[in-house]
Scaffold this motif. Structure first.
Motif, PDB file in Angstrom:
ATOM      1  N   THR A  81      58.010 -24.597  37.225  1.00 47.73           N
ATOM      2  CA  THR A  81      57.453 -23.707  38.222  1.00 47.73           C
ATOM      3  C   THR A  81      58.143 -22.343  38.545  1.00 47.73           C
ATOM      4  N   LEU A  82      59.383 -22.166  38.155  1.00 46.88           N
ATOM      5  CA  LEU A  82      59.565 -20.893  38.193  1.00 46.88           C
ATOM      6  C   LEU A  82      59.529 -20.151  37.039  1.00 46.88           C
ATOM      7  N   SER A  83      58.983 -20.618  36.234  1.00 46.76           N
ATOM      8  CA  SER A  83      58.182 -20.126  35.330  1.00 46.76           C
ATOM      9  C   SER A  83      57.107 -19.481  35.680  1.00 46.76           C
ATOM     10  N   ALA A  84      56.676 -19.718  36.152  1.00 47.43           N
ATOM     11  CA  ALA A  84      54.931 -19.343  36.801  1.00 47.43           C
ATOM     12  C   ALA A  84      55.563 -17.467  37.175  1.00 47.43           C
ATOM     13  N   VAL A  85      56.542 -17.320  37.568  1.00 48.97           N
ATOM     14  CA  VAL A  85      56.955 -16.037  38.109  1.00 48.97           C
ATOM     15  C   VAL A  85      56.151 -14.819  36.989  1.00 48.97           C
ATOM     16  N   ILE A  86      56.098 -15.690  35.551  1.00 47.84           N
ATOM     17  CA  ILE A  86      55.307 -13.984  34.610  1.00 47.84           C
ATOM     18  C   ILE A  86      53.787 -14.675  35.015  1.00 47.84           C
ATOM     19  N   PHE A  87      53.602 -14.825  35.626  1.00 47.24           N
ATOM     20  CA  PHE A  87      52.471 -14.096  36.471  1.00 47.24           C
ATOM     21  C   PHE A  87      52.233 -13.183  37.394  1.00 47.24           C
ATOM     22  N   THR A 106      65.626  -9.804  35.606  1.00 47.88           N
ATOM     23  CA  THR A 106      64.521 -10.312  35.599  1.00 47.88           C
ATOM     24  C   THR A 106      66.014 -11.591  35.952  1.00 47.88           C
ATOM     25  N   MET A 107      65.632 -11.510  35.285  1.00 45.84           N
ATOM     26  CA  MET A 107      67.184 -13.463  35.677  1.00 45.84           C
ATOM     27  C   MET A 107      66.653 -13.425  37.442  1.00 45.84           C
ATOM     28  N   THR A 423      53.176   1.628  41.936  1.00 45.05           N
ATOM     29  CA  THR A 423      52.963   0.483  41.333  1.00 45.05           C
ATOM     30  C   THR A 423      53.517  -0.852  40.785  1.00 45.05           C
ATOM     31  N   ALA A 424      54.954   0.107  39.912  1.00 44.07           N
ATOM     32  CA  ALA A 424      55.588  -1.585  39.422  1.00 44.07           C
ATOM     33  C   ALA A 424      56.834  -1.308  40.509  1.00 44.07           C
ATOM     34  N   LEU A 425      56.394  -0.646  41.354  1.00 45.98           N
ATOM     35  CA  LEU A 425      57.821  -1.385  42.822  1.00 45.98           C
ATOM     36  C   LEU A 425      56.288  -2.940  43.185  1.00 45.98           C
ATOM     37  N   THR A 426      55.711  -2.391  43.819  1.00 44.10           N
ATOM     38  CA  THR A 426      54.370  -3.282  43.699  1.00 44.10           C
ATOM     39  C   THR A 426      54.957  -5.075  43.008  1.00 44.10           C
ATOM     40  N   ILE A 427      54.697  -4.724  41.878  1.00 46.27           N
ATOM     41  CA  ILE A 427      54.840  -5.964  40.766  1.00 46.27           C
ATOM     42  C   ILE A 427      56.396  -6.485  40.875  1.00 46.27           C
ATOM     43  N   TYR A 428      57.143  -6.075  41.480  1.00 44.40           N
ATOM     44  CA  TYR A 428      58.357  -5.457  41.583  1.00 44.40           C
ATOM     45  C   TYR A 428      59.044  -6.704  42.511  1.00 44.40           C
ATOM     46  N   THR A 429      58.240  -5.995  43.828  1.00 43.37           N
ATOM     47  CA  THR A 429      58.663  -6.847  44.597  1.00 43.37           C
ATOM     48  C   THR A 429      58.004  -8.320  44.840  1.00 43.37           C
ATOM     49  N   ALA A 430      56.149  -8.613  44.267  1.00 43.27           N
ATOM     50  CA  ALA A 430      55.992  -9.203  44.190  1.00 43.27           C
ATOM     51  C   ALA A 430      56.109 -10.517  43.385  1.00 43.27           C
ATOM     52  N   SER A 431      57.310 -10.062  42.484  1.00 43.11           N
ATOM     53  CA  SER A 431      57.591 -10.621  41.428  1.00 43.11           C
ATOM     54  C   SER A 431      58.479 -11.958  42.419  1.00 43.11           C
ATOM     55  N   ILE A 432      59.257 -11.535  43.060  1.00 41.05           N
ATOM     56  CA  ILE A 432      60.151 -11.574  43.900  1.00 41.05           C
ATOM     57  C   ILE A 432      59.247 -13.279  45.440  1.00 41.05           C
ATOM     58  N   VAL A 433      58.077 -12.233  45.542  1.00 43.35           N
ATOM     59  CA  VAL A 433      57.394 -13.370  46.704  1.00 43.35           C
ATOM     60  C   VAL A 433      56.863 -14.422  45.766  1.00 43.35           C
ATOM     61  N   LEU A 434      56.645 -13.882  44.207  1.00 43.44           N
ATOM     62  CA  LEU A 434      56.161 -15.758  43.314  1.00 43.44           C
ATOM     63  C   LEU A 434      56.786 -16.520  43.171  1.00 43.44           C
ATOM     64  N   ALA A 435      57.841 -16.042  42.781  1.00 44.79           N
ATOM     65  CA  ALA A 435      59.718 -17.291  42.540  1.00 44.79           C
ATOM     66  C   ALA A 435      59.582 -17.723  43.779  1.00 44.79           C
ATOM     67  N   VAL A 436      59.304 -17.225  44.752  1.00 44.86           N
ATOM     68  CA  VAL A 436      60.053 -17.911  45.969  1.00 44.86           C
ATOM     69  C   VAL A 436      58.432 -19.285  45.790  1.00 44.86           C
ATOM     70  N   ALA A 437      57.317 -18.737  45.532  1.00 43.33           N
ATOM     71  CA  ALA A 437      56.465 -19.400  46.014  1.00 43.33           C
ATOM     72  C   ALA A 437      56.113 -20.756  45.337  1.00 43.33           C
ATOM     73  N   THR A 438      56.383 -20.188  43.827  1.00 43.09           N
ATOM     74  CA  THR A 438      56.637 -21.182  42.992  1.00 43.09           C
ATOM     75  C   THR A 438      56.980 -22.313  42.963  1.00 43.09           C
ATOM     76  N   ILE A 475      64.351 -17.348  31.613  1.00 44.76           N
ATOM     77  CA  ILE A 475      63.127 -17.035  31.472  1.00 44.76           C
ATOM     78  C   ILE A 475      63.258 -15.765  30.867  1.00 44.76           C
ATOM     79  N   ALA A 476      64.472 -14.808  31.164  1.00 43.78           N
ATOM     80  CA  ALA A 476      64.412 -13.352  30.784  1.00 43.78           C
ATOM     81  C   ALA A 476      64.604 -13.301  28.885  1.00 43.78           C
ATOM     82  N   PRO A 477      65.093 -14.361  28.360  1.00 43.61           N
ATOM     83  CA  PRO A 477      65.269 -13.975  26.854  1.00 43.61           C
ATOM     84  C   PRO A 477      64.277 -14.630  26.164  1.00 43.61           C
ATOM     85  N   THR A 478      63.630 -15.438  26.893  1.00 46.80           N
ATOM     86  CA  THR A 478      62.352 -16.269  26.499  1.00 46.80           C
ATOM     87  C   THR A 478      61.398 -14.933  26.344  1.00 46.80           C
TER      88      THR A 478
END
Length: 687
Positions: A81-87, A106-107, A423-438, A475-478
């Motif tokens: 589930t946490l790996s879904a942050v790649i979305f 990333t970590m 745009t980049a800040l949006t993606i950065y912030t949304a990545s944290i939300v996706l980690a919560v969601a996953t 996740i980061a090195p992968t």
């Protein structure tokens, strides 16, 4: 349940050996899920294979038990589930803002979001797990496997032969791994084929993909989801794309396939975006009641911690004090990493602090809101089928609109590359939300398993926190390795790389496109609005179908949207897997009619378990070969070699490769069916 009645009270649960084993499984499954998610936009729930692997290994150690095995699968399930942050996260490379994946950023994005996902869903355990009729398909399946393994241990103690199910996972892994190696390593077998034809100026496609991992995913999705995806495929390639190609005839010098795919990418796909978005919003609205109930229970626990401390072992969650302390610490870390990201741009300090506070607030607030929604959706359809992409779309749109308002008011749009920064800040912030969601998507599933096997909830929650940290470190090195080995669609690390082998990262592409479109004003809102209208119509049709058929038939809008949005070569194996699952289930039921009720139920459960384990093996096998090939390619490229070091160069092999791919796919499906239905043969002999 009193201590005298608690037969598991003396069992060891959260052990050092179990934690180490869980970490190792987490590493493997996280890498596998990152690869699979970047390639096709899907991840798999790792609870079931982790439980089987744990039982197979820990049985060689003295004192192992069902609760220790449950802790291992709980910790390792974070990988699925946490790996879904790649979305979302790879979008920073696709838009050219990053040229790699910084390890610590990333970590920490993954770890902070994952830990909040665990904390936010703990108050929902009683409402959604203990006192709920939600099916939690994967949680229940994992519990049944753990119980079966425990029963096998008892049989082994009596001298009987036991089978934990590891053979089915191994068999599926070998079958899918061999085909994946021939496809992605030797490159002598095609991974897809399609038949294109025209009716006037309209272009049609009959697609097919040869991924056995997706065949297994289709088995787990089931017939309802599979048929809904098929509806999306039919709409896209027999209505939408033919209409667009007929309305704008193909230029004389254009390629038919390329032109039709361009129409899908730039027009039809955004219809799927609208459908997924409105379906996700509808799901959140329908969850308002359990979300409010969960918040009420959380407040009660905070006001009366003494009562919580006196609960029985199987009812005891992490203390409210610990949850608050962890939450505050994580919020501070989020503030720090967002500040590090924002300060790289020369902005006035007041504006920098404003952006940091707003983005942190958005990440935590949206994360808290979606936690219950994701947990509820996972309870309904399972973690693998839960529409995390829809949550991501809503998050990206919400964050983009807020930051666009700030950007216009503060003059950021007038700065060089101001639009790209927002745009980049949006993606950065949304990545944290996706980690919560996953993680929210997974936590309650695991707690359901623990509830059924009488585990201690707070120990499971600690195991999940450990899994989040270990998974985030992997996740980061992968991501860095896969990027340098394959590249992403639209983001290649080196010139001359084979674009056909690039990982498509479909969800990350979608999220980035939406964010860029909102800030630039070029988003295809017409097609998105059409998709919203289509989604509303499907939601209404779904409600009528359920009502008229007493819930036997359904048409989930999210699955239809995915059928429109995902590449057709990805969708078709899922549909075929769902059909295979439906056919095998019916065949088993027909055979079981000749047995008494108890024997019939055991037969159906056995077949379902074998199918689930073999499906998990198919997914794991193909994913692990993909990761292995990434290591080989990265090593080859680093030393100045080819991007395809193991490829066998054959001339005029295209058609033959497609035929081989089809035959291999059919062969894999036949092996899948034969192994799954093997218990029926013994029944036939005994009749």
């Amino acid at each position: 349940m009193s201590q005298m009645q608690d037969s598991y009270a003396h069992y060891r649960e959260l052990t050092l050996r179990g934690t180490i084993l869980g970490a190792l499984i987490t590493v493997i499954f996280t890498a596998s899920n990152v690869y699979l998610g970047l390639k096709v936009g899907l991840t798999f729930a790792s609870s079931i294979p982790a439980a089987v692997i744990s039982m197979a290994i820990l049985k060689f150690f003295p004192g192992s038990n069902i609760l220790e095995n449950n802790m291992v699968q709980t910790q390792a399930s974070a990988a699925g589930t946490l790996s879904a942050v790649i979305f979302v996260l790879p979008g920073l490379l696709m838009m050219g803002y990053w040229n790699g994946f910084p390890f610590w950023q990333t970590m920490l994005i993954c770890a902070t979001g994952g830990i909040l996902g665990v904390i936010f869903t703990i108050p929902l355990r009683y409402v959604m797990v203990v006192n709920s009729s939600l099916p939690y398909p994967e949680g229940v399946a994992a519990a049944e496997i753990l119980k079966a393994g425990n029963h096998d241990d008892e049989k082994r103690d009596e001298g009987a032969v036991a089978d934990s199910g590891a053979k089915e996972i191994l068999a599926g892994g070998v079958v899918a791994g061999v085909l994946s190696f021939a496809t992605n390593g030797l490159r002598v077998v095609a991974d897809s084929a399609s038949y294109w034809f025209k009716g006037g100026n309209a272009i049609f496609q009959i697609p097919m993909g040869f991924s056995l991992a997706l065949l297994g995913a289709g088995y787990l999705v089931g017939i309802v989801g599979g048929m809904a995806i098929l509806v999306g495929i039919m709409f896209t390639w027999f209505i939408a794309v033919p209409y667009f190609t007929a309305a704008a005839p193909m230029p004389a010098d254009a390629d038919m396939v390329g032109y039709a795919m361009d129409m899908w990418r730039t027009k039809a796909r955004f219809i799927g975006v609208g459908t997924i978005g409105i379906a996700a919003i509808w799901t959140l609205i329908s969850l308002s009641k359990p979300m409010m109930e969960g918040m009420r229970q959380s407040l009660i626990a905070l006001k009366n911690p003494q009562a919580a401390a006196q609960l029985e072992r199987v009812d005891r969650d992490m203390s409210p004090k610990s949850m608050i302390q962890i939450t505050l610490a994580i919020i501070l870390v989020i503030l720090a990493i967002v500040f590090y990201f924002v300060q790289a741009v020369s902005l006035p300090m007041g504006l920098t602090i404003t952006l940091v506070l707003v983005c942190t607030l958005l990440a935590v607030a949206i994360g808290f809101f979606v936690a219950a929604a994701c947990g509820y959706m996972a309870g309904l359809v399972g973690s693998s089928s839960s529409p995390i992409s829809g949550i991501g779309i809503i998050s990206v749109v919400t964050i983009s609109l807020v930051l666009m308002t700030i950007g216009k008011a503060s003059g950021i749009f007038d700065m060089p590359n101001g639009e790209q920064f927002l745009t980049a800040l949006t993606i950065y912030t949304a990545s944290i939300v996706l980690a919560v969601a996953t993680i929210s998507n997974d936590n309650l599933q695991d707690l359901k398993t623990g509830y059924l096997v009488k585990a201690t909830p707070w120990r499971q929650q600690v195991a999940l926190l450990i899994g989040c940290v270990v998974g985030a470190a992997v996740i980061a090195p992968t991501l860095e390795m896969l990027y340098n080995a394959y590249g992403f669609t639209g983001a290649m690390p080196r010139e001359g790389m084979d674009a056909a082998q690039a990982l498509s990262a479909p969800q990350a592409t979608l999220m980035t496109t939406i964010a860029k479109g909102i800030f630039s004003g070029n988003l295809e809102w017409t097609y998105i609005f059409f998709g919203i209208g289509l989604g509303i119509a499907i939601i209404l049709a779904d409600a009528m179908l359920k009502k008229s058929s007493n819930n036997r038939f359904a048409l989930p809008a999210l699955a239809v949207g995915m059928g429109i949005y995902l590449p057709p070569a990805v969708n078709m194996p899922i549909v075929i897997g769902a059909i295979v699952a439906y056919w095998m289930a019916n065949k088993t039921k027909r055979q079981a009619r000749h047995l008494d009720e108890k024997a019939a139920k055991e037969m159906e459960a056995t077949v379902e378990r074998r199918g689930t384990l073999f499906s998990a093996g198919l997914i794991v096998g193909e994913s692990l070969v993909g990761v292995m090939m990434a290591f080989i390619i990265a090593a080859s490229v680093t030393s100045g070699g080819s991007d395809a070091p193991l490829a066998i160069q054959l001339e005029n092999w295209g058609t033959a490769a497609e035929i081989l791919g089809l035959l291999a796919f059919i062969g894999g499906a036949i092996i899948f069916v034969m192994r799954t239905l093997r218990p029926l043969k013994s029944t036939q002999k005994n009749q």
